[in-house]
Scaffold this motif. Structure first.
Motif, PDB file in Angstrom:
ATOM      1  N   SER A   1       0.822  -1.211   0.000  1.00 48.27           N
ATOM      2  CA  SER A   1       0.000   0.000   0.000  1.00 48.27           C
ATOM      3  C   SER A   1       0.856   1.260   0.000  1.00 48.27           C
ATOM      4  O   SER A   1       1.883   1.324   0.692  1.00 48.27           O
ATOM      5  CB  SER A   1      -0.895   0.007   1.249  1.00 48.27           C
ATOM      6  N   ALA A   2       0.399   2.253  -0.727  1.00 46.33           N
ATOM      7  CA  ALA A   2       1.059   3.558  -0.720  1.00 46.33           C
ATOM      8  C   ALA A   2       0.947   4.221   0.653  1.00 46.33           C
ATOM      9  O   ALA A   2       1.747   5.098   0.990  1.00 46.33           O
ATOM     10  CB  ALA A   2       0.456   4.459  -1.792  1.00 46.33           C
ATOM     11  N   ALA A   3      -0.006   3.780   1.468  1.00 50.10           N
ATOM     12  CA  ALA A   3      -0.168   4.334   2.822  1.00 50.10           C
ATOM     13  C   ALA A   3       1.059   4.070   3.692  1.00 50.10           C
ATOM     14  O   ALA A   3       1.247   4.730   4.709  1.00 50.10           O
ATOM     15  CB  ALA A   3      -1.410   3.752   3.478  1.00 50.10           C
ATOM     16  N   PHE A   4       1.900   3.132   3.286  1.00 49.29           N
ATOM     17  CA  PHE A   4       3.103   2.798   4.061  1.00 49.29           C
ATOM     18  C   PHE A   4       4.314   3.658   3.689  1.00 49.29           C
ATOM     19  O   PHE A   4       5.359   3.551   4.327  1.00 49.29           O
ATOM     20  CB  PHE A   4       3.473   1.326   3.865  1.00 49.29           C
ATOM     21  N   GLU A   5       4.174   4.492   2.663  1.00 46.70           N
ATOM     22  CA  GLU A   5       5.300   5.327   2.214  1.00 46.70           C
ATOM     23  C   GLU A   5       5.863   6.137   3.378  1.00 46.70           C
ATOM     24  O   GLU A   5       5.118   6.794   4.110  1.00 46.70           O
ATOM     25  CB  GLU A   5       4.860   6.292   1.104  1.00 46.70           C
ATOM     26  N   GLY A   6       7.182   6.088   3.546  1.00 46.86           N
ATOM     27  CA  GLY A   6       7.863   6.881   4.560  1.00 46.86           C
ATOM     28  C   GLY A   6       7.698   6.395   5.985  1.00 46.86           C
ATOM     29  O   GLY A   6       8.157   7.054   6.917  1.00 46.86           O
ATOM     30  N   LYS A   7       7.073   5.245   6.178  1.00 45.07           N
ATOM     31  CA  LYS A   7       6.844   4.728   7.530  1.00 45.07           C
ATOM     32  C   LYS A   7       7.727   3.512   7.784  1.00 45.07           C
ATOM     33  O   LYS A   7       7.871   2.652   6.913  1.00 45.07           O
ATOM     34  CB  LYS A   7       5.379   4.349   7.706  1.00 45.07           C
ATOM     35  N   PRO A   8       8.305   3.427   8.979  1.00 44.59           N
ATOM     36  CA  PRO A   8       9.112   2.244   9.302  1.00 44.59           C
ATOM     37  C   PRO A   8       8.224   1.010   9.502  1.00 44.59           C
ATOM     38  O   PRO A   8       7.000   1.114   9.664  1.00 44.59           O
ATOM     39  CB  PRO A   8       9.814   2.636  10.604  1.00 44.59           C
ATOM     40  N   ARG A   9       8.848  -0.153   9.495  1.00 37.34           N
ATOM     41  CA  ARG A   9       8.145  -1.429   9.593  1.00 37.34           C
ATOM     42  C   ARG A   9       7.208  -1.494  10.792  1.00 37.34           C
ATOM     43  O   ARG A   9       6.053  -1.920  10.672  1.00 37.34           O
ATOM     44  CB  ARG A   9       9.160  -2.576   9.680  1.00 37.34           C
ATOM     45  N   VAL A  10       7.651  -1.053  11.941  1.00 32.73           N
ATOM     46  CA  VAL A  10       6.830  -1.143  13.151  1.00 32.73           C
ATOM     47  C   VAL A  10       5.574  -0.282  13.023  1.00 32.73           C
ATOM     48  O   VAL A  10       4.480  -0.709  13.406  1.00 32.73           O
ATOM     49  CB  VAL A  10       7.643  -0.765  14.410  1.00 32.73           C
ATOM     50  N   GLU A  11       5.705   0.903  12.463  1.00 33.11           N
ATOM     51  CA  GLU A  11       4.533   1.760  12.288  1.00 33.11           C
ATOM     52  C   GLU A  11       3.549   1.155  11.285  1.00 33.11           C
ATOM     53  O   GLU A  11       2.332   1.214  11.476  1.00 33.11           O
ATOM     54  CB  GLU A  11       4.950   3.165  11.838  1.00 33.11           C
ATOM     55  N   ARG A  12       4.074   0.540  10.243  1.00 33.59           N
ATOM     56  CA  ARG A  12       3.215  -0.135   9.265  1.00 33.59           C
ATOM     57  C   ARG A  12       2.417  -1.253   9.943  1.00 33.59           C
ATOM     58  O   ARG A  12       1.219  -1.403   9.715  1.00 33.59           O
ATOM     59  CB  ARG A  12       4.050  -0.730   8.142  1.00 33.59           C
ATOM     60  N   GLN A  13       3.105  -2.037  10.758  1.00 33.28           N
ATOM     61  CA  GLN A  13       2.430  -3.134  11.457  1.00 33.28           C
ATOM     62  C   GLN A  13       1.380  -2.597  12.425  1.00 33.28           C
ATOM     63  O   GLN A  13       0.288  -3.159  12.526  1.00 33.28           O
ATOM     64  CB  GLN A  13       3.451  -3.998  12.186  1.00 33.28           C
ATOM     65  N   ARG A  14       1.675  -1.519  13.094  1.00 34.18           N
ATOM     66  CA  ARG A  14       0.689  -0.903  14.001  1.00 34.18           C
ATOM     67  C   ARG A  14      -0.551  -0.450  13.243  1.00 34.18           C
ATOM     68  O   ARG A  14      -1.670  -0.544  13.760  1.00 34.18           O
ATOM     69  CB  ARG A  14       1.317   0.271  14.747  1.00 34.18           C
ATOM     70  N   MET A  15      -0.361   0.036  12.029  1.00 31.12           N
ATOM     71  CA  MET A  15      -1.504   0.447  11.210  1.00 31.12           C
ATOM     72  C   MET A  15      -2.411  -0.758  10.919  1.00 31.12           C
ATOM     73  O   MET A  15      -3.638  -0.661  11.008  1.00 31.12           O
ATOM     74  CB  MET A  15      -1.011   1.063   9.891  1.00 31.12           C
ATOM     75  N   VAL A  16      -1.804  -1.887  10.598  1.00 32.03           N
ATOM     76  CA  VAL A  16      -2.570  -3.103  10.323  1.00 32.03           C
ATOM     77  C   VAL A  16      -3.271  -3.577  11.589  1.00 32.03           C
ATOM     78  O   VAL A  16      -4.462  -3.889  11.582  1.00 32.03           O
ATOM     79  CB  VAL A  16      -1.669  -4.206   9.734  1.00 32.03           C
ATOM     80  N   TYR A  17      -2.533  -3.628  12.702  1.00 29.38           N
ATOM     81  CA  TYR A  17      -3.130  -4.073  13.976  1.00 29.38           C
ATOM     82  C   TYR A  17      -4.311  -3.186  14.376  1.00 29.38           C
ATOM     83  O   TYR A  17      -5.313  -3.677  14.889  1.00 29.38           O
ATOM     84  CB  TYR A  17      -2.094  -4.063  15.095  1.00 29.38           C
ATOM     85  N   ALA A  18      -4.199  -1.886  14.154  1.00 22.33           N
ATOM     86  CA  ALA A  18      -5.296  -0.972  14.508  1.00 22.33           C
ATOM     87  C   ALA A  18      -6.551  -1.279  13.693  1.00 22.33           C
ATOM     88  O   ALA A  18      -7.663  -1.247  14.226  1.00 22.33           O
ATOM     89  CB  ALA A  18      -4.856   0.479  14.301  1.00 22.33           C
ATOM     90  N   LEU A  19      -6.363  -1.597  12.425  1.00 17.97           N
ATOM     91  CA  LEU A  19      -7.513  -1.921  11.573  1.00 17.97           C
ATOM     92  C   LEU A  19      -8.149  -3.258  11.952  1.00 17.97           C
ATOM     93  O   LEU A  19      -9.348  -3.455  11.783  1.00 17.97           O
ATOM     94  CB  LEU A  19      -7.088  -1.952  10.103  1.00 17.97           C
ATOM     95  N   LEU A  20      -7.337  -4.174  12.474  1.00 15.65           N
ATOM     96  CA  LEU A  20      -7.821  -5.524  12.783  1.00 15.65           C
ATOM     97  C   LEU A  20      -7.975  -5.770  14.278  1.00 15.65           C
ATOM     98  O   LEU A  20      -7.994  -6.915  14.727  1.00 15.65           O
ATOM     99  CB  LEU A  20      -6.862  -6.560  12.181  1.00 15.65           C
ATOM    100  N   ASN A  21      -8.119  -4.709  15.057  1.00 13.48           N
ATOM    101  CA  ASN A  21      -8.166  -4.862  16.515  1.00 13.48           C
ATOM    102  C   ASN A  21      -9.310  -5.753  16.984  1.00 13.48           C
ATOM    103  O   ASN A  21      -9.153  -6.516  17.933  1.00 13.48           O
ATOM    104  CB  ASN A  21      -8.182  -3.507  17.216  1.00 13.48           C
ATOM    105  N   GLU A  22     -10.463  -5.693  16.348  1.00 14.93           N
ATOM    106  CA  GLU A  22     -11.592  -6.542  16.751  1.00 14.93           C
ATOM    107  C   GLU A  22     -11.291  -8.018  16.493  1.00 14.93           C
ATOM    108  O   GLU A  22     -11.555  -8.876  17.347  1.00 14.93           O
ATOM    109  CB  GLU A  22     -12.859  -6.149  16.001  1.00 14.93           C
ATOM    110  N   GLU A  23     -10.749  -8.318  15.340  1.00 19.50           N
ATOM    111  CA  GLU A  23     -10.441  -9.699  14.989  1.00 19.50           C
ATOM    112  C   GLU A  23      -9.370 -10.269  15.922  1.00 19.50           C
ATOM    113  O   GLU A  23      -9.468 -11.424  16.344  1.00 19.50           O
ATOM    114  CB  GLU A  23      -9.990  -9.793  13.528  1.00 19.50           C
ATOM    115  N   LEU A  24      -8.390  -9.459  16.249  1.00 16.44           N
ATOM    116  CA  LEU A  24      -7.340  -9.905  17.165  1.00 16.44           C
ATOM    117  C   LEU A  24      -7.884 -10.136  18.575  1.00 16.44           C
ATOM    118  O   LEU A  24      -7.465 -11.053  19.267  1.00 16.44           O
ATOM    119  CB  LEU A  24      -6.193  -8.884  17.196  1.00 16.44           C
ATOM    120  N   ALA A  25      -8.834  -9.329  18.995  1.00 19.76           N
ATOM    121  CA  ALA A  25      -9.422  -9.484  20.328  1.00 19.76           C
ATOM    122  C   ALA A  25     -10.370 -10.681  20.392  1.00 19.76           C
ATOM    123  O   ALA A  25     -10.507 -11.311  21.446  1.00 19.76           O
ATOM    124  CB  ALA A  25     -10.171  -8.214  20.724  1.00 19.76           C
TER     125      ALA A  25
END
Length: 90
Positions: free
Chosen positions: A49-73
């Protein structure tokens, strides 16, 4: 709707990926912590995704986790993530 379908919808809406792969690897984790007989607990996810431009790996993963917080819980125990920009995926 399956958990894979829910994750696909949320990641598509939240990140507008150019490539999205969600693979249920739950069968490979039978007997491990968090595994359920009915599956959908362990996933391998690739998001480009272009949304990851300029973001380090950890921030990218946090973005994914935030979107999937319900599924993870609720049910998803593990995500193996690959997060790339379109340029990195070329």
């Amino acid at each position: 709707m399956t958990y894979a379908q829910r994750m696909h919808r949320k990641l598509t809406e939240g990140l507008a990926p150019t490539r999205l792969e969600i693979i249920d690897e739950s069968g490979r984790h039978a007997g491990h912590a968090g595994a359920r007989p009915e599956g959908e607990t362990h996933f391998n996810v690739t998001v480009v995704s272009a949304a990851f431009e300029g973001k380090p790996r950890v921030e990218r993963q946090r973005m994914v986790y935030a979107l999937l917080n319900e599924e993870l819980a609720e049910r998803v125990h593990a995500l193996a993530l690959t997060t790339r920009t379109p340029g990195e995926d070329a």
